[in-house]
Design a protein around this motif. Structure first.
Motif, PDB file in Angstrom:
ATOM      1  N   UNK A 141     -14.352  17.815 -14.851  1.00 16.11           N
ATOM      2  CA  UNK A 141     -13.573  18.942 -14.358  1.00 16.11           C
ATOM      3  C   UNK A 141     -12.510  19.249 -15.399  1.00 16.11           C
ATOM      4  N   UNK A 142     -12.504  20.472 -15.883  1.00 12.13           N
ATOM      5  CA  UNK A 142     -11.534  20.883 -16.897  1.00 12.13           C
ATOM      6  C   UNK A 142     -10.385  21.573 -16.173  1.00 12.13           C
ATOM      7  N   UNK A 143      -9.223  20.908 -16.162  1.00 12.49           N
ATOM      8  CA  UNK A 143      -8.095  21.377 -15.353  1.00 12.49           C
ATOM      9  C   UNK A 143      -6.781  21.327 -16.129  1.00 12.49           C
ATOM     10  N   UNK A 144      -6.845  21.633 -17.425  1.00  9.08           N
ATOM     11  CA  UNK A 144      -5.665  21.578 -18.260  1.00  9.08           C
ATOM     12  C   UNK A 144      -5.838  20.575 -19.392  1.00  9.08           C
ATOM     13  N   UNK A 145      -4.727  20.259 -20.097  1.00 11.11           N
ATOM     14  CA  UNK A 145      -4.722  19.299 -21.195  1.00 11.11           C
ATOM     15  C   UNK A 145      -5.817  19.630 -22.232  1.00 11.11           C
ATOM     16  N   UNK A 146      -5.728  20.788 -22.871  1.00  8.29           N
ATOM     17  CA  UNK A 146      -6.800  21.226 -23.781  1.00  8.29           C
ATOM     18  C   UNK A 146      -7.090  20.249 -24.917  1.00  8.29           C
ATOM     19  N   UNK A 147      -6.059  19.615 -25.486  1.00  4.68           N
ATOM     20  CA  UNK A 147      -6.311  18.672 -26.580  1.00  4.68           C
ATOM     21  C   UNK A 147      -7.128  17.479 -26.092  1.00  4.68           C
ATOM     22  N   UNK A 148      -6.825  16.999 -24.886  1.00  4.55           N
ATOM     23  CA  UNK A 148      -7.584  15.878 -24.330  1.00  4.55           C
ATOM     24  C   UNK A 148      -9.016  16.286 -24.033  1.00  4.55           C
ATOM     25  N   UNK A 149      -9.199  17.510 -23.559  1.00  2.00           N
ATOM     26  CA  UNK A 149     -10.551  17.999 -23.264  1.00  2.00           C
ATOM     27  C   UNK A 149     -11.397  17.968 -24.536  1.00  2.00           C
ATOM     28  N   UNK A 150     -10.832  18.436 -25.639  1.00  2.00           N
ATOM     29  CA  UNK A 150     -11.601  18.458 -26.891  1.00  2.00           C
ATOM     30  C   UNK A 150     -11.943  17.046 -27.351  1.00  2.00           C
ATOM     31  N   UNK A 151     -10.967  16.128 -27.315  1.00  2.24           N
ATOM     32  CA  UNK A 151     -11.220  14.754 -27.744  1.00  2.24           C
ATOM     33  C   UNK A 151     -12.258  14.078 -26.850  1.00  2.24           C
ATOM     34  N   UNK A 152     -12.133  14.271 -25.544  1.00  2.00           N
ATOM     35  CA  UNK A 152     -13.015  13.600 -24.601  1.00  2.00           C
ATOM     36  C   UNK A 152     -14.462  14.067 -24.751  1.00  2.00           C
ATOM     37  N   UNK A 153     -14.670  15.391 -24.741  1.00  2.00           N
ATOM     38  CA  UNK A 153     -16.036  15.912 -24.817  1.00  2.00           C
ATOM     39  C   UNK A 153     -16.646  15.667 -26.199  1.00  2.00           C
ATOM     40  N   UNK A 154     -15.824  15.751 -27.225  1.00  2.00           N
ATOM     41  CA  UNK A 154     -16.342  15.479 -28.562  1.00  2.00           C
ATOM     42  C   UNK A 154     -16.808  14.036 -28.674  1.00  2.00           C
ATOM     43  N   UNK A 172     -11.701  25.050 -14.268  1.00  2.00           N
ATOM     44  CA  UNK A 172     -10.978  25.560 -13.104  1.00  2.00           C
ATOM     45  C   UNK A 172      -9.772  26.382 -13.570  1.00  2.00           C
ATOM     46  N   UNK A 173      -9.974  27.667 -13.748  1.00  2.00           N
ATOM     47  CA  UNK A 173      -8.863  28.582 -13.974  1.00  2.00           C
ATOM     48  C   UNK A 173      -8.286  28.620 -15.369  1.00  2.00           C
ATOM     49  N   UNK A 174      -8.940  28.014 -16.339  1.00  2.00           N
ATOM     50  CA  UNK A 174      -8.463  28.054 -17.720  1.00  2.00           C
ATOM     51  C   UNK A 174      -6.991  27.639 -17.819  1.00  2.00           C
ATOM     52  N   UNK A 175      -6.626  26.548 -17.170  1.00  2.00           N
ATOM     53  CA  UNK A 175      -5.245  26.070 -17.163  1.00  2.00           C
ATOM     54  C   UNK A 175      -4.835  25.670 -18.578  1.00  2.00           C
ATOM     55  N   UNK A 176      -3.736  26.222 -19.061  1.00  2.00           N
ATOM     56  CA  UNK A 176      -3.180  25.912 -20.386  1.00  2.00           C
ATOM     57  C   UNK A 176      -4.173  26.173 -21.521  1.00  2.00           C
ATOM     58  N   UNK A 177      -5.164  27.016 -21.276  1.00  2.00           N
ATOM     59  CA  UNK A 177      -6.146  27.318 -22.307  1.00  2.00           C
ATOM     60  C   UNK A 177      -7.242  26.281 -22.447  1.00  2.00           C
ATOM     61  N   UNK A 178      -7.329  25.328 -21.508  1.00  2.00           N
ATOM     62  CA  UNK A 178      -8.366  24.293 -21.595  1.00  2.00           C
ATOM     63  C   UNK A 178      -9.760  24.884 -21.451  1.00  2.00           C
ATOM     64  N   UNK A 179      -9.886  25.950 -20.666  1.00  2.00           N
ATOM     65  CA  UNK A 179     -11.182  26.605 -20.524  1.00  2.00           C
ATOM     66  C   UNK A 179     -11.645  27.239 -21.825  1.00  2.00           C
ATOM     67  N   UNK A 180     -10.705  27.751 -22.608  1.00  2.00           N
ATOM     68  CA  UNK A 180     -11.062  28.326 -23.910  1.00  2.00           C
ATOM     69  C   UNK A 180     -11.599  27.242 -24.843  1.00  2.00           C
ATOM     70  N   UNK A 181     -10.983  26.044 -24.790  1.00  2.00           N
ATOM     71  CA  UNK A 181     -11.471  24.923 -25.593  1.00  2.00           C
ATOM     72  C   UNK A 181     -12.890  24.565 -25.179  1.00  2.00           C
ATOM     73  N   UNK A 182     -13.131  24.515 -23.870  1.00  2.00           N
ATOM     74  CA  UNK A 182     -14.468  24.215 -23.366  1.00  2.00           C
ATOM     75  C   UNK A 182     -15.469  25.266 -23.840  1.00  2.00           C
TER      76      UNK A 182
END
Length: 312
Positions: free
Chosen positions: A110-123, A138-148
């Motif tokens: 679930x992508x719910x913010x923390x864009x830098x963590x999202x990139x590190x985790x999925x990578x 969920x709602x592109x919180x803090x731009x995390x959806x854009x990273x996804x």
């Protein structure tokens, strides 16, 4: 999406009552390949002294007195050391990869913010595993959806992403943990469904050991186990071996069983992993080996949540 196909590559789940015992019933010393310790004594194509090449004692040409119990004990000891050390060199991991190569598995996040963590985790999942990633933004919180979105465009065969306008309840929106997780589980068609949080970073293949435990008969396997405190109000970290519950930070489960056990009505993620664990029928196991996993920090999954250490 319904679960219509039987898990053809998984052994039947063991239905023993979940208990806080120790040990998984698995062979953690490599005895599934007991030929490792004795390969140098048979066959014309065997090396003369493979144990010596790895720094162990024992010369296959010096058989000694067959009735010498001390010599026999030394050979057993040397064989055990050789097997354990080979496990450390990666033989056990390679065996697990062969056992799980035909098992389908997907990682859901679930992508719910923390864009830098999202990139590190999925990578890290892309770099260290072959699993497919299913991600719900969920709602592109803090731009995390854009990273996804960028990751999904970069790895279209590895990442499937869905974007919704609803922000998560734990971030002030309306999307709940249970319904969001259930959507991902129903979209999945894999035999093993891996729940992963975006503050988890893999430093190596941490999925194969979990999937191997499930293939061998456990209903679920996790990075961390949980046991209730004496007062029954709190849970503490536990494992390795059989445990009463598994932490949802990194958890592999038989999808067919999880579909009926996941608490779809759970508003928040805190303690939802305990509810999922208690709804599963079978063994919950933490592998004996240390998994290459680190956390980038704590992500709140309920108002005022400070992570699993504060779970009630």
């Amino acid at each position: 999406m319904t679960d219509t196909n039987p898990p053809g590559h998984l052994r039947a789940a063991r239905l023993e009552q979940v208990a806080g015992g120790t040990g998984t019933g698995r062979d953690t010393t490599g005895s599934a390949a007991t030929g490792v310790g004795t390969a140098g004594t048979k066959g014309t194509h065997a090396r003369q002294n493979p144990a010596a090449e790895l720094g162990f004692s024992g010369d296959p040409g010096q058989h000694g007195d067959p009735g010498d119990n001390m010599l026999h004990s030394q050979r057993v000891w040397d064989g055990t050391l050789a097997t354990n050390r080979l496990d450390e060199l990666g033989v056990n991991t390679e065996r697990q990869r062969m056992e799980t190569k035909d098992v389908t598995a997907s990682v859901s996040v679930l992508v719910d913010g923390w864009p830098e963590d999202v990139e590190k985790s999925l990578q890290s999942v892309i770099d260290h595993t072959d699993a497919r990633v299913l991600a719900l933004d969920l709602g592109n919180v803090d731009g995390a959806g854009d990273v996804l979105r960028g990751l999904a465009e970069r790895y279209p065969e590895r990442i499937a992403a869905w974007h919704v306008a609803e922000t998560p309840l734990w971030r002030g929106g309306t999307a709940t943990w249970g319904e969001s997780r259930m959507k991902l589980m129903r979209l999945d068609q894999s035999e093993v469904h891996v729940l992963m949080e975006t503050n988890v970073v893999l430093r190596g293949d941490a999925l194969t050991p979990l999937i191997a435990v499930v293939v061998e008969g456990a209903v679920a396997a996790g990075w961390k186990g949980l046991e209730p405190e004496d007062d029954g109000a709190r849970w503490r970290e536990a494992g390795p071996g059989k445990v009463r519950a598994l932490s949802g930070e990194l958890l592999a489960v038989r999808r067919a069983q999880a579909l009926s056990a996941l608490p779809e009505d759970a508003e928040y993620g805190a303690n939802a992993d305990v509810a999922l664990s208690q709804g599963l029928r079978g063994e919950l196991v933490v592998p004996s080996e240390t998994l290459p996993v680190t956390l980038t920090g704590t992500h709140e999954t309920s108002p005022g949540d400070q992570g699993h250490s504060a779970r009630l």
